[in-house]
Design an enzyme around this catalytic site. Structure first.
Site, PDB file in Angstrom:
ATOM      1  CG  ASP A 130      -2.151   0.856   1.073  1.00 53.91           C
ATOM      2  OD1 ASP A 130      -3.261   0.290   1.100  1.00 53.91           O
ATOM      3  OD2 ASP A 130      -2.022   2.090   0.906  1.00 53.91           O
ATOM      4  CG  ASP A 159       2.094   4.296  -7.003  1.00 46.62           C
ATOM      5  OD1 ASP A 159       1.305   3.502  -7.555  1.00 46.62           O
ATOM      6  OD2 ASP A 159       2.106   5.520  -7.251  1.00 46.62           O
ATOM      7  CE1 TYR A 249     -13.379   3.031  -8.496  1.00 50.22           C
ATOM      8  CE2 TYR A 249     -15.568   2.350  -9.200  1.00 50.22           C
ATOM      9  CZ  TYR A 249     -14.482   2.209  -8.362  1.00 50.22           C
ATOM     10  OH  TYR A 249     -14.494   1.230  -7.385  1.00 50.22           O
ATOM     11  CE  LYS A 253     -12.255  -0.377  -9.458  1.00 50.70           C
ATOM     12  NZ  LYS A 253     -11.249  -1.211  -8.787  1.00 50.70           N
TER      13      LYS A 253
HETATM   14  N1  NAD Z   1     -15.920   0.853  -1.111  1.00 56.13           N
HETATM   15  C1  NAD Z   1     -16.760   0.542  -2.096  1.00 56.13           C
HETATM   16  O1  NAD Z   1     -17.976   0.811  -2.003  1.00 56.13           O
HETATM   17  C2  NAD Z   1     -16.258  -0.176  -3.331  1.00 56.13           C
HETATM   18  C3  NAD Z   1     -17.214  -0.589  -4.257  1.00 56.13           C
HETATM   19  C4  NAD Z   1     -16.787  -1.239  -5.402  1.00 56.13           C
HETATM   20  C5  NAD Z   1     -15.453  -1.459  -5.624  1.00 56.13           C
HETATM   21  N2  NAD Z   1     -14.545  -1.039  -4.716  1.00 56.13           N
HETATM   22  C6  NAD Z   1     -13.126  -1.304  -5.011  1.00 56.13           C
HETATM   23  O2  NAD Z   1     -12.561  -2.037  -3.948  1.00 56.13           O
HETATM   24  C7  NAD Z   1     -11.175  -1.732  -3.841  1.00 56.13           C
HETATM   25  C8  NAD Z   1     -10.851  -1.330  -2.412  1.00 56.13           C
HETATM   26  O3  NAD Z   1     -11.641  -0.197  -2.087  1.00 56.13           O
HETATM   27  P1  NAD Z   1     -11.843   0.301  -0.581  1.00 56.13           P
HETATM   28  O4  NAD Z   1     -13.229   0.795  -0.498  1.00 56.13           O
HETATM   29  O5  NAD Z   1     -11.343  -0.698   0.364  1.00 56.13           O
HETATM   30  O6  NAD Z   1     -10.890   1.598  -0.618  1.00 56.13           O
HETATM   31  P2  NAD Z   1      -9.971   2.239   0.523  1.00 56.13           P
HETATM   32  O7  NAD Z   1      -9.699   3.633   0.066  1.00 56.13           O
HETATM   33  O8  NAD Z   1     -10.551   2.028   1.862  1.00 56.13           O
HETATM   34  O9  NAD Z   1      -8.629   1.367   0.407  1.00 56.13           O
HETATM   35  C9  NAD Z   1      -7.866   1.398  -0.776  1.00 56.13           C
HETATM   36  C10 NAD Z   1      -6.404   1.295  -0.413  1.00 56.13           C
HETATM   37  O10 NAD Z   1      -5.647   1.320  -1.621  1.00 56.13           O
HETATM   38  C11 NAD Z   1      -4.490   2.100  -1.398  1.00 56.13           C
HETATM   39  N3  NAD Z   1      -3.981   2.626  -2.666  1.00 56.13           N
HETATM   40  C12 NAD Z   1      -4.522   3.602  -3.434  1.00 56.13           C
HETATM   41  N4  NAD Z   1      -3.749   3.820  -4.494  1.00 56.13           N
HETATM   42  C13 NAD Z   1      -2.683   2.975  -4.407  1.00 56.13           C
HETATM   43  C14 NAD Z   1      -1.543   2.751  -5.202  1.00 56.13           C
HETATM   44  N5  NAD Z   1      -1.314   3.455  -6.303  1.00 56.13           N
HETATM   45  N6  NAD Z   1      -0.687   1.790  -4.819  1.00 56.13           N
HETATM   46  C15 NAD Z   1      -0.883   1.085  -3.675  1.00 56.13           C
HETATM   47  N7  NAD Z   1      -1.938   1.269  -2.865  1.00 56.13           N
HETATM   48  C16 NAD Z   1      -2.833   2.211  -3.237  1.00 56.13           C
HETATM   49  C17 NAD Z   1      -4.951   3.221  -0.471  1.00 56.13           C
HETATM   50  O11 NAD Z   1      -3.867   3.805   0.214  1.00 56.13           O
HETATM   51  C18 NAD Z   1      -5.901   2.467   0.450  1.00 56.13           C
HETATM   52  O12 NAD Z   1      -5.244   1.990   1.597  1.00 56.13           O
HETATM   53  C19 NAD Z   1     -10.893  -0.646  -4.881  1.00 56.13           C
HETATM   54  O13 NAD Z   1     -10.371  -1.235  -6.037  1.00 56.13           O
HETATM   55  C20 NAD Z   1     -12.263  -0.069  -5.141  1.00 56.13           C
HETATM   56  O14 NAD Z   1     -12.345   0.501  -6.434  1.00 56.13           O
HETATM   57  C21 NAD Z   1     -14.910  -0.399  -3.574  1.00 56.13           C
END
Ligand code: NAD
Length: 344
Positions: A130, A159, A249, A253
């Site tokens: 992360d 990253d 987005y 996706k």
């Molecule tokens: N939360 C929702 O409702 C939801 C719905 C559909 C899909 N998603 C997908 O689920 C996944 C996780 O989402 P979440 O809600 O847990 O988000 P979150 O923001 O809580 O966690 C995402 C993590 O990814 C890390 N991150 C971001 N860019 C990065 C990079 N370039 N390199 C390494 N780490 C990086 C961030 O620091 C963070 O810790 C994502 O792919 C998101 O698109 C989330």
């Protein structure tokens, strides 16, 4: 049915006494009952846990006190009935990942954090990647002394869209990669096609698509040499429809699903399975960078279609399954973990 902190948000909102109490509390914070539509199925106490401080436990205590005062007979009945079982609780599969190394991205927060924790508690060695180093260290600390023998978390601050960082993540796996969960992702600002900025487009596509491609590309030689491996790519409801997020987005996706299907075909005869998991609404606190003037109001109209909001641990249950050997014979699938949203 008397209300308790285990009653759902919907039960509270619909209750003749509890509803107005809840509505008044929301109004104090400038919110309406409609804003909680996706959370109607959640027990009230889970809303506290998932709200990231926006809906504090003290607010629930206040609601409960007002309700008990207004309905002393209901309060007595609730006390007599005792505490009901929680709606869903995580039950791990001990030893499912014993002896295995799994890379999880986005491991410091939300869904990725829940996946990392679950796989480590199921015996795996997790390379937890992360950009948020402090939060990664916090996660490691929170699990210290609780993991089974052989399990562990190797934090890597990096990253996924940087070549050097990707190489560092793969190096940390030490030559063995049984599975990769590409969870890291960033949201857009809900902008429509005519208003999306170059910066927004570039960032969202870089992290959500190019990052997934770069890390997968880097782990595949290790998996090909071993003759086995699983990759789980987290897409989204926005990978299945046009109404869940902005253009950047949504495009990123949808593209993750294309990447998944291509890889599933390419490596099917090499023991490597590649699947996608599409979460619906999940209460994680994923940052939403503003609200685009044109796109955000259009999308708001579709939010009432979201049947429920899940906890990160519920998504981790689905992702851990796909990352494990239990998902044998599942390849190139796009599995929705969304409470049925994709069926609407
Ligand atoms: N939360 C929702 O409702 C939801 C719905 C559909 C899909 N998603 C997908 O689920 C996944 C996780 O989402 P979440 O809600 O847990 O988000 P979150 O923001 O809580 O966690 C995402 C993590 O990814 C890390 N991150 C971001 N860019 C990065 C990079 N370039 N390199 C390494 N780490 C990086 C961030 O620091 C963070 O810790 C994502 O792919 C998101 O698109 C989330």
């Amino acid at each position: 049915m008397p209300l308790t902190t285990h009653s759902t948000v919907g039960d509270w909102l619909d209750h003749p006494v509890g509803g107005p109490i809840f509505a008044a509390l929301l109004a104090e914070g400038g919110a309406t009952t409609d804003s909680l539509s996706p959370a109607r199925g959640l027990p009230l106490n889970q809303l506290v846990a998932m709200s990231g401080g926006k809906f504090p436990a003290a607010a629930v205590d206040g609601m409960l006190a007002a309700y008990r005062q207004a309905s002393p007979e209901d309060a007595a009945a609730a006390d007599a009935a005792g505490e009901p079982a929680a709606a869903w609780t995580e039950v791990i599969t001990p030893g499912r990942f014993t002896g295995q190394t799994v890379i999880v991205t986005g491991a410091a927060a939300g869904i990725g954090r829940a996946v990392t924790s679950r796989i480590a508690r199921e015996g795996g060695r997790v390379v937890a990647a992360d950009v948020a180093k402090e939060k990664l260290d916090e996660l490691v600390e929170s699990l210290a002394g609780t993991l089974p023998p052989g399990a562990g978390i190797v934090p890597v601050a990096g990253d996924i869209s940087s070549g050097d960082d990707v190489a560092q993540i793969v190096r940390a796996a030490d030559g063995r990669i049984d599975a990769l969960a590409n969870v890291a992702g960033v949201m857009d600002d809900m902008s429509a096609l005519h208003e999306v900025s170059d910066e927004m487009w570039e960032r969202v596509l870089r992290v959500n698509l190019t990052g997934v491609m770069m890390l997968s590309r880097a782990v595949l030689p290790v998996m090909l040499a071993a003759g086995h491996g699983r990759i789980v790519n987290v897409t989204s409801e926005a990978g299945l429809r046009g109404s869940a997020a902005g253009v950047a987005y949504t495009a990123s996706k949808h593209a993750v699903i294309g990447l998944t299907r291509s890889a599933a075909v390419m490596y099917a005869k090499h023991g490597i399975r590649v699947n996608a998991l599409a979460p619906g609404g999940v209460a994680t606190g994923i940052p939403i960078p503003g609200a685009a003037e044109f796109g955000a109001p259009v999308l708001r109209g579709y939010q009432s279609n979201i049947p429920s909001l899940a906890m990160a641990e519920e998504l981790a249950a689905s992702i851990a399954f796909l990352a494990s050997r239990d998902s044998t014979n599942v390849n190139g699938a796009v599995i929705a973990s969304d409470g049925g949203w994709s069926a609407v």
